[in-house]
Design an enzyme around this catalytic site. Structure first.
Site, PDB file in Angstrom:
ATOM      1  N   ASP A   1      -6.927  -3.656   4.665  1.00 54.93           N
ATOM      2  CA  ASP A   1      -7.713  -4.628   3.898  1.00 54.93           C
ATOM      3  C   ASP A   1      -8.099  -5.865   4.722  1.00 54.93           C
ATOM      4  O   ASP A   1      -8.836  -6.728   4.248  1.00 54.93           O
ATOM      5  CB  ASP A   1      -6.908  -5.133   2.676  1.00 54.93           C
ATOM      6  CG  ASP A   1      -6.841  -4.092   1.571  1.00 54.93           C
ATOM      7  OD1 ASP A   1      -7.621  -3.122   1.604  1.00 54.93           O
ATOM      8  OD2 ASP A   1      -5.995  -4.257   0.671  1.00 54.93           O
TER       9      ASP A   1
ATOM     10  N   LYS B   1      -8.468 -11.170  -3.032  1.00 53.51           N
ATOM     11  CA  LYS B   1      -9.541 -10.261  -3.476  1.00 53.51           C
ATOM     12  C   LYS B   1      -9.109  -9.565  -4.761  1.00 53.51           C
ATOM     13  O   LYS B   1      -7.910  -9.454  -5.048  1.00 53.51           O
ATOM     14  CB  LYS B   1      -9.873  -9.220  -2.400  1.00 53.51           C
ATOM     15  CG  LYS B   1      -8.740  -8.251  -2.017  1.00 53.51           C
ATOM     16  CD  LYS B   1      -8.606  -7.017  -2.890  1.00 53.51           C
ATOM     17  CE  LYS B   1      -7.391  -6.176  -2.503  1.00 53.51           C
ATOM     18  NZ  LYS B   1      -6.955  -5.182  -3.453  1.00 53.51           N
TER      19      LYS B   1
ATOM     20  N   VAL C   1       2.695 -12.552  -4.404  1.00 53.50           N
ATOM     21  CA  VAL C   1       3.033 -11.588  -3.345  1.00 53.50           C
ATOM     22  C   VAL C   1       3.233 -10.188  -3.937  1.00 53.50           C
ATOM     23  O   VAL C   1       3.720 -10.051  -5.066  1.00 53.50           O
ATOM     24  CB  VAL C   1       4.321 -12.063  -2.628  1.00 53.50           C
ATOM     25  CG1 VAL C   1       4.734 -11.082  -1.539  1.00 53.50           C
ATOM     26  CG2 VAL C   1       4.094 -13.448  -2.033  1.00 53.50           C
TER      27      VAL C   1
HETATM   28  P1  ATP Z   1      -2.579  -5.277  -1.078  1.00 56.97           P
HETATM   29  O1  ATP Z   1      -3.449  -5.702  -2.201  1.00 56.97           O
HETATM   30  O2  ATP Z   1      -3.269  -5.307   0.278  1.00 56.97           O
HETATM   31  O3  ATP Z   1      -1.783  -4.028  -1.330  1.00 56.97           O
HETATM   32  P2  ATP Z   1      -0.511  -6.990  -1.924  1.00 56.97           P
HETATM   33  O4  ATP Z   1      -1.154  -8.170  -2.536  1.00 56.97           O
HETATM   34  O5  ATP Z   1      -0.069  -5.898  -2.837  1.00 56.97           O
HETATM   35  O6  ATP Z   1      -1.498  -6.420  -0.857  1.00 56.97           O
HETATM   36  P3  ATP Z   1       0.962  -8.669  -0.140  1.00 56.97           P
HETATM   37  O7  ATP Z   1       1.098  -9.891  -0.969  1.00 56.97           O
HETATM   38  O8  ATP Z   1      -0.051  -8.661   0.927  1.00 56.97           O
HETATM   39  O9  ATP Z   1       0.740  -7.391  -1.087  1.00 56.97           O
HETATM   40  O10 ATP Z   1       2.414  -8.421   0.453  1.00 56.97           O
HETATM   41  C1  ATP Z   1       2.993  -7.191   0.657  1.00 56.97           C
HETATM   42  C2  ATP Z   1       4.146  -7.314   1.661  1.00 56.97           C
HETATM   43  O11 ATP Z   1       3.709  -7.908   2.876  1.00 56.97           O
HETATM   44  C3  ATP Z   1       5.305  -8.164   1.159  1.00 56.97           C
HETATM   45  O12 ATP Z   1       6.429  -7.336   1.174  1.00 56.97           O
HETATM   46  C4  ATP Z   1       5.467  -9.280   2.181  1.00 56.97           C
HETATM   47  O13 ATP Z   1       6.821  -9.452   2.536  1.00 56.97           O
HETATM   48  C5  ATP Z   1       4.665  -8.828   3.390  1.00 56.97           C
HETATM   49  N1  ATP Z   1       3.932  -9.941   4.030  1.00 56.97           N
HETATM   50  C6  ATP Z   1       3.748 -10.126   5.335  1.00 56.97           C
HETATM   51  N2  ATP Z   1       3.020 -11.217   5.574  1.00 56.97           N
HETATM   52  C7  ATP Z   1       2.707 -11.758   4.403  1.00 56.97           C
HETATM   53  C8  ATP Z   1       1.961 -12.916   4.012  1.00 56.97           C
HETATM   54  N3  ATP Z   1       1.410 -13.746   4.904  1.00 56.97           N
HETATM   55  N4  ATP Z   1       1.818 -13.145   2.690  1.00 56.97           N
HETATM   56  C9  ATP Z   1       2.363 -12.298   1.782  1.00 56.97           C
HETATM   57  N5  ATP Z   1       3.092 -11.218   2.103  1.00 56.97           N
HETATM   58  C10 ATP Z   1       3.272 -10.933   3.398  1.00 56.97           C
END
Ligand code: ATP
Length: 290
Positions: free
Chosen positions: A136, A10, A95
């Site tokens: 989310d 998203k 990530v």
């Molecule tokens: P948001 O936009 O909801 O803040 P994000 O994109 O910033 O999310 P994510 O990529 O969801 O962040 O990952 C944040 C943390 O979640 C990482 O430290 C990762 O180790 C953990 N995590 C757990 N499961 C997953 C997964 N399936 N994919 C990615 N990260 C994951």
């Protein structure tokens, strides 16, 4: 038995932080929409009750910390399911990027296991379970475009913006959402005009959508990572219609209706940042309603 479920990222068209709640969470109001940059969640039925996770890239946990594992465990417990599942995640979404990568993997696991384990849960029920895993996740269960309020779990579905290109650029650092919330200066936030963006979406007025893009967390992230601010300026200077940081960052995206201009920005960024993507918005037709 095996199935594959697509888990799209998203972006935030707006992100506003209204204040801090007694429970420690922040009250937010944001417009989110899904883009065609997706992980693929391969679910394979297991005869024992084990839930195992494997990820094709090293930097995501392949254990019970993974949000997809937590989604599977929640369903297995709630429905007293006698089989297990092997979850293989093809990770394409950067990530810790502000793109809800973990949340969308959990959401896709809910949708996929609902079919694989024949649970017959409604999409609304899956979204409610999702709120137990992360703020989310409910949005990611449905996809499409929505205004999210509360911690992000209270959704109002709206039509999707008109078709356009999205160029996403993820600088090499990861941003910790927790650290960035800690840096927020609640009294001096730049609040986006959420209502104006929602009106522009309903009117399919692309220039007004671009003019209204706003993220109250940008200044906090820019304070911690000045490179993200320079990157946003650079993307703007390439002539995008609209540019914003997504979520708590550090991903910055540009919206464009013209394909060759989008390509020019993509190629310009590709020269100095490794993770650049050029994708389309996923329209309203991609919302899961069952
Ligand atoms: P948001 O936009 O909801 O803040 P994000 O994109 O910033 O999310 P994510 O990529 O969801 O962040 O990952 C944040 C943390 O979640 C990482 O430290 C990762 O180790 C953990 N995590 C757990 N499961 C997953 C997964 N399936 N994919 C990615 N990260 C994951």
């Amino acid at each position: 038995m095996q199935l594959v479920e697509k888990a799209p990222a998203k972006i935030n068209l707006t992100l506003d932080v209204i204040g801090k709640r007694p429970d420690g969470y922040h009250e937010v109001e944001m417009v989110m929409t899904t883009v065609d940059l997706a992980d693929r969640i391969h679910l394979t039925l297991r005869n024992d009750r084990a839930i195992t996770v494997e990820v094709d890239k090293g930097f995501v946990p392949g254990n019970e910390q993974n949000l997809a594992y937590q989604a599977a465990k929640l369903l297995q417990d709630r429905y007293a399911v006698n089989s297990g599942v092997h979850i293989y995640i093809e990770k394409n979404i950067p990530v810790s990027a502000g793109l809800a990568g973990g949340s969308t993997d959990a959401a896709a696991t809910f949708r996929g296991l609902n079919r694989l384990w024949n649970l017959d849960a409604s999409i609304d029920e899956l979204a409610e379970y999702g709120a137990e895993i992360g703020s989310d996740v409910p949005f990611c269960v449905y996809g499409g475009t929505a205004i999210a309020r509360g911690r992000g779990e209270k959704l109002e579905h709206i039509p999707s913006p008109p078709p356009c290109w999205v160029v996403l650029v993820k600088p090499p650092m990861g941003a910790s959402t927790k650290d960035i919330y800690g840096k927020l200066d609640l009294k001096n936030l730049k609040h986006p005009d959420t209502g104006a963006v929602v009106d522009a979406i309903r009117e399919r007025n692309f220039p007004a959508i671009c003019a209204g893009l706003g993220n109250a967390m940008e200044d906090a992230t820019f304070g911690l990572y000045p490179e993200v601010k320079s990157l946003k300026e650079r993307v703007k200077s390439f002539g995008a219609d609209g540019v914003l940081m997504s979520g708590s960052g550090p991903t910055v995206y540009a919206l464009l209706q013209n394909e060759s201009r989008a390509e020019r920005i993509y190629n310009g960024l590709k020269g100095f940042v490794e993770q650049v993507f050029m994708v389309r918005l996923l329209g309203s037709g991609h919302r899961h309603d069952r």
